[in-house]
Design a protein around this motif. Structure first.
Motif, PDB file in Angstrom:
ATOM      1  N   ASP A  32       0.755  -1.285   0.050  1.00  0.00           N
ATOM      2  CA  ASP A  32       0.033   0.014  -0.081  1.00  0.00           C
ATOM      3  C   ASP A  32       0.849   1.137   0.028  1.00  0.00           C
ATOM      4  N   THR A  33       1.884   1.178   0.662  1.00  0.00           N
ATOM      5  CA  THR A  33       2.734   2.388   0.802  1.00  0.00           C
ATOM      6  C   THR A  33       3.625   2.583  -0.624  1.00  0.00           C
ATOM      7  N   LYS A  34       3.766   1.593  -1.296  1.00  0.00           N
ATOM      8  CA  LYS A  34       4.324   1.711  -2.750  1.00  0.00           C
ATOM      9  C   LYS A  34       3.062   2.173  -3.515  1.00  0.00           C
ATOM     10  N   GLY A  35       2.049   2.041  -3.106  1.00  0.00           N
ATOM     11  CA  GLY A  35       0.769   2.497  -4.108  1.00  0.00           C
ATOM     12  C   GLY A  35       0.695   3.843  -3.608  1.00  0.00           C
ATOM     13  N   GLN A  36       0.875   4.288  -2.648  1.00  0.00           N
ATOM     14  CA  GLN A  36       0.926   5.661  -2.193  1.00  0.00           C
ATOM     15  C   GLN A  36       1.879   6.579  -2.906  1.00  0.00           C
ATOM     16  N   ILE A  37       2.905   5.926  -3.084  1.00  0.00           N
ATOM     17  CA  ILE A  37       3.951   6.731  -3.818  1.00  0.00           C
ATOM     18  C   ILE A  37       3.593   6.962  -5.224  1.00  0.00           C
ATOM     19  N   LEU A  38       3.082   5.584  -5.820  1.00  0.00           N
ATOM     20  CA  LEU A  38       2.608   5.817  -7.274  1.00  0.00           C
ATOM     21  C   LEU A  38       1.637   6.845  -7.338  1.00  0.00           C
ATOM     22  N   SER A  39       0.924   6.962  -6.255  1.00  0.00           N
ATOM     23  CA  SER A  39      -0.378   7.712  -6.458  1.00  0.00           C
ATOM     24  C   SER A  39       0.038   9.240  -6.353  1.00  0.00           C
ATOM     25  N   ALA A  40       1.147   9.664  -5.659  1.00  0.00           N
ATOM     26  CA  ALA A  40       1.631  10.855  -5.560  1.00  0.00           C
ATOM     27  C   ALA A  40       2.304  11.412  -7.101  1.00  0.00           C
ATOM     28  N   LEU A  41       2.639   9.991  -7.883  1.00  0.00           N
ATOM     29  CA  LEU A  41       3.078  10.259  -9.237  1.00  0.00           C
ATOM     30  C   LEU A  41       2.203  10.041 -10.324  1.00  0.00           C
ATOM     31  N   GLY A  42       0.713  10.274  -9.716  1.00  0.00           N
ATOM     32  CA  GLY A  42      -0.240  10.450 -10.848  1.00  0.00           C
ATOM     33  C   GLY A  42      -0.930   9.104 -11.339  1.00  0.00           C
ATOM     34  N   TYR A  43      -0.324   7.752 -10.722  1.00  0.00           N
ATOM     35  CA  TYR A  43      -1.032   6.552 -11.226  1.00  0.00           C
ATOM     36  C   TYR A  43      -1.924   6.380 -10.315  1.00  0.00           C
TER      37      TYR A  43
ATOM     38  N   THR B 220       6.348  10.222 -13.848  1.00  0.00           N
ATOM     39  CA  THR B 220       4.993  10.252 -13.629  1.00  0.00           C
ATOM     40  C   THR B 220       4.490   9.516 -14.593  1.00  0.00           C
ATOM     41  N   ALA B 221       2.941   9.380 -14.291  1.00  0.00           N
ATOM     42  CA  ALA B 221       2.051   8.599 -15.226  1.00  0.00           C
ATOM     43  C   ALA B 221       2.009   9.259 -16.784  1.00  0.00           C
ATOM     44  N   GLU B 222       2.573  10.559 -16.761  1.00  0.00           N
ATOM     45  CA  GLU B 222       2.734  11.415 -17.943  1.00  0.00           C
ATOM     46  C   GLU B 222       4.264  11.181 -18.461  1.00  0.00           C
ATOM     47  N   GLY B 223       4.959  10.648 -17.806  1.00  0.00           N
ATOM     48  CA  GLY B 223       6.304  10.290 -18.255  1.00  0.00           C
ATOM     49  C   GLY B 223       7.454  11.444 -17.827  1.00  0.00           C
ATOM     50  N   GLU B 224       7.008  12.247 -16.904  1.00  0.00           N
ATOM     51  CA  GLU B 224       8.042  13.230 -16.559  1.00  0.00           C
ATOM     52  C   GLU B 224       8.638  12.666 -15.239  1.00  0.00           C
ATOM     53  N   GLN B 225      10.105  13.134 -15.225  1.00  0.00           N
ATOM     54  CA  GLN B 225      11.016  12.752 -14.323  1.00  0.00           C
ATOM     55  C   GLN B 225      10.526  13.391 -12.822  1.00  0.00           C
ATOM     56  N   ALA B 226      10.349  12.738 -12.127  1.00  0.00           N
ATOM     57  CA  ALA B 226      10.013  13.407 -10.684  1.00  0.00           C
ATOM     58  C   ALA B 226      10.611  12.734  -9.455  1.00  0.00           C
ATOM     59  N   TYR B 227      10.717  13.622  -8.116  1.00  0.00           N
ATOM     60  CA  TYR B 227      11.232  13.230  -6.850  1.00  0.00           C
ATOM     61  C   TYR B 227      10.058  13.168  -6.059  1.00  0.00           C
ATOM     62  N   VAL B 228      10.186  11.953  -5.456  1.00  0.00           N
ATOM     63  CA  VAL B 228       8.940  11.776  -4.607  1.00  0.00           C
ATOM     64  C   VAL B 228       9.469  11.801  -2.972  1.00  0.00           C
ATOM     65  N   LEU B 229       8.826  13.068  -2.322  1.00  0.00           N
ATOM     66  CA  LEU B 229       9.382  13.067  -0.831  1.00  0.00           C
ATOM     67  C   LEU B 229       8.201  12.764   0.202  1.00  0.00           C
ATOM     68  N   PRO B 230       8.502  11.869   1.238  1.00  0.00           N
ATOM     69  CA  PRO B 230       7.691  11.575   2.045  1.00  0.00           C
ATOM     70  C   PRO B 230       7.372  12.706   2.925  1.00  0.00           C
ATOM     71  N   VAL B 231       6.456  13.087   3.509  1.00  0.00           N
ATOM     72  CA  VAL B 231       5.978  13.793   4.591  1.00  0.00           C
ATOM     73  C   VAL B 231       5.119  13.508   5.675  1.00  0.00           C
ATOM     74  N   VAL B 232       5.361  13.987   6.950  1.00  0.00           N
ATOM     75  CA  VAL B 232       4.503  13.579   7.996  1.00  0.00           C
ATOM     76  C   VAL B 232       4.419  14.671   8.769  1.00  0.00           C
TER      77      VAL B 232
END
Lengths: 207, 267
Positions: B44-55, B107-119
């Protein structure tokens, strides 16, 4: 079979749906009626969860009722409910993770719902497992019905949606209609519950 | 013989036996299901990261897409190093201890991105999320937020798509170089880096605002200047300028524009 659905058992199931509704008549479970009714979907999920848990904890307590020491009966009931809810949520988390994420918010609200304790104390301690099961289902659904009514009005007037879909057409907004922010506030659900109780009493005058 | 269910001995024995049975039952269930649950949480955590990337994490095969598109890194000594350890599912204590995970991906659109976790913290319990930023590290490409126990229908709505999508395309930094991305009262977002909060859930919305600000501030070193543009070609602003005009060009890309502007003014 006729014994299973005797008049008494039927009454255990149907009376909480109407004349003895846990929310409208006994005024139990108001707290969660405020908390989860700002939209329809959580209201339904909460109603169904409470129905299932009330039914099964009723059965367990009813099976144990002859052995439970009178002086610690409330503690025993509480332990049974808490253990049941915890185990169910653990199982959901392992096998249907998505559902468990949806329900995690409700777990605490279910354990502390006074309808559960009320039914265990008032019904399951005196009756057999089968009537207790029906009583649990009936009370849960009676509770769910009120939650759905409140949730319907709050979501419709507060957000202009039902189940998250827009139902108020755009031309209404263009004509100057706005969503009522007050409906989203918990205070408004108390007022709606009050209106439901009013309508219910007016309809059931003789009781 | 009928048991006297009101005697003290019976009551104490009953309570003791009940507690032991329930404790064993709970311990058994918890330990028997632990590995399945952890696998679910990791997935699910991996899914959340993908979610931020637009999947859409509900429809894609999370494990497969994650393995293909995302790389787990740690930001250390000014550069990203691939992370080799076990996949983490909580990042709060890691960030506090200065272990900054950065996920690189497309991202889902093919753009390079960095994903940062926030808490952060909401009204009733913890909040967490993932913010995807673009390659230049100045704009948000997508977010994902979730919560432990916010009120259903109010605070819990931060996990809905409409709320998270509001962040897309928002600039992270204000003119003063501080993190300016914030959540304001519902319906009052006017500025470029403001996002509408959730009606009736001001405290949760404030929690999200604080989480985003603190979270991104913790990554300031990363966001501010890791893409070294010692090579002039990498920094578009420098490329157009004569070397003499801009002496600050060897600095990090993000501050390069500013450095150039300042030199301009001085000259």
């Amino acid at each position: 079979m006729s014994k299973l659905f005797s008049d008494e058992n039927k009454a255990a199931f149907t009376s909480p749906l109407n004349v003895n509704n846990p929310v409208a008549v006994q005024v139990l479970g108001i707290c969660s009626a405020l908390a989860v009714t700002s939209q329809l979907k959580p209201a339904i999920v909460m109603g169904l969860s409470v129905t299932v848990i009330t039914a099964f904890s009723n059965v367990i307590i009813s099976l144990l009722r002859k052995t439970i020491p009178n002086r610690i009966r409330i503690i025993v009931q509480l332990v049974v409910v808490a253990a049941l809810v915890t185990i169910v949520s653990q199982l959901l988390k392992a096998y249907v993770y998505d559902v468990s994420v949806q329900l995690s918010v409700y777990v605490g609200l279910i354990i502390t719902n006074c309808i559960l304790m009320g039914r265990l104390e008032a019904f399951a301690m005196q009756n057999g497992p089968w009537p207790s099961f029906l009583d649990g289902i009936g009370n849960g659904l009676g509770y769910a019905a009120i939650l759905v009514i409140v949730g319907f009005f709050r979501e419709l007037f507060g957000f202009g949606t039902l189940f998250g879909y827009n139902v108020i057409p755009q031309f209404m907004y263009d004509a100057g209609y706005t969503n009522n922010g007050m409906m989203v506030m918990p205070a408004m659900s108390l007022i709606i519950v009050g209106c439901v109780i009013w309508a219910h009493r007016a309809y059931n005058k003789e009781s | 013989m009928k048991l006297n269910t009101n005697s003290n001995v019976y009551t104490i024995c009953y309570a003791a036996v009940m507690v032991i049975i329930v404790a064993f039952l709970l311990a058994f269930v918890a330990s028997a299901l632990k590995s399945t649950q952890e696998a679910n949480v990791a997935n699910d955590t991996k899914g959340q990261i993908l979610s931020a990337l637009g999947y859409d994490k509900a429809t894609v095969d999370v494990a497969k897409v994650y393995a293909e598109k995302v790389q787990d890194n740690v930001f250390e000594d000014g550069e990203l190093k691939p992370y080799e350890g076990n996949f983490n599912t909580t990042y709060g204590s890691l960030i506090k201890n200065g272990v900054l995970h950065v996920f690189t991906g497309t991202t889902a659109e093919g753009e390079q991105a960095y994903v940062l976790p926030v808490v952060g913290r909401g009204l009733w319990g913890g909040l967490w999320g993932y913010v995807a930023v673009n390659e230049a590290k100045d704009k948000v490409l997508g977010t994902y937020f979730y919560h432990e126990s916010e009120t259903a229908g109010l605070g819990a709505r931060i996990s809905e798509k409409w709320f998270q999508d509001q962040f897309i395309g928002k600039p992270i930094f204000g003119e003063d170089g501080e993190v300016a991305l914030t959540v304001v009262k519902a319906g009052s977002a006017r500025e470029e880096n403001e996002v509408d909060g959730v009606t009736g859930a001001t405290l949760t919305s404030n929690g999200v605002a604080a989480m985003v600000k603190d979270g991104l501030t913790a990554y300031e070193d990363f966001l501010g200047g890791t893409t070294e543009c010692s090579d002039e070609e990498e920094c578009p602003a420098c490329k157009e300028m004569d070397e003499k005009e801009c002496e600050g060009c060897n600095k990090a890309c993000g501050s390069c524009d500013k450095a150039c502007e300042q030199t301009d003014v001085e000259q």
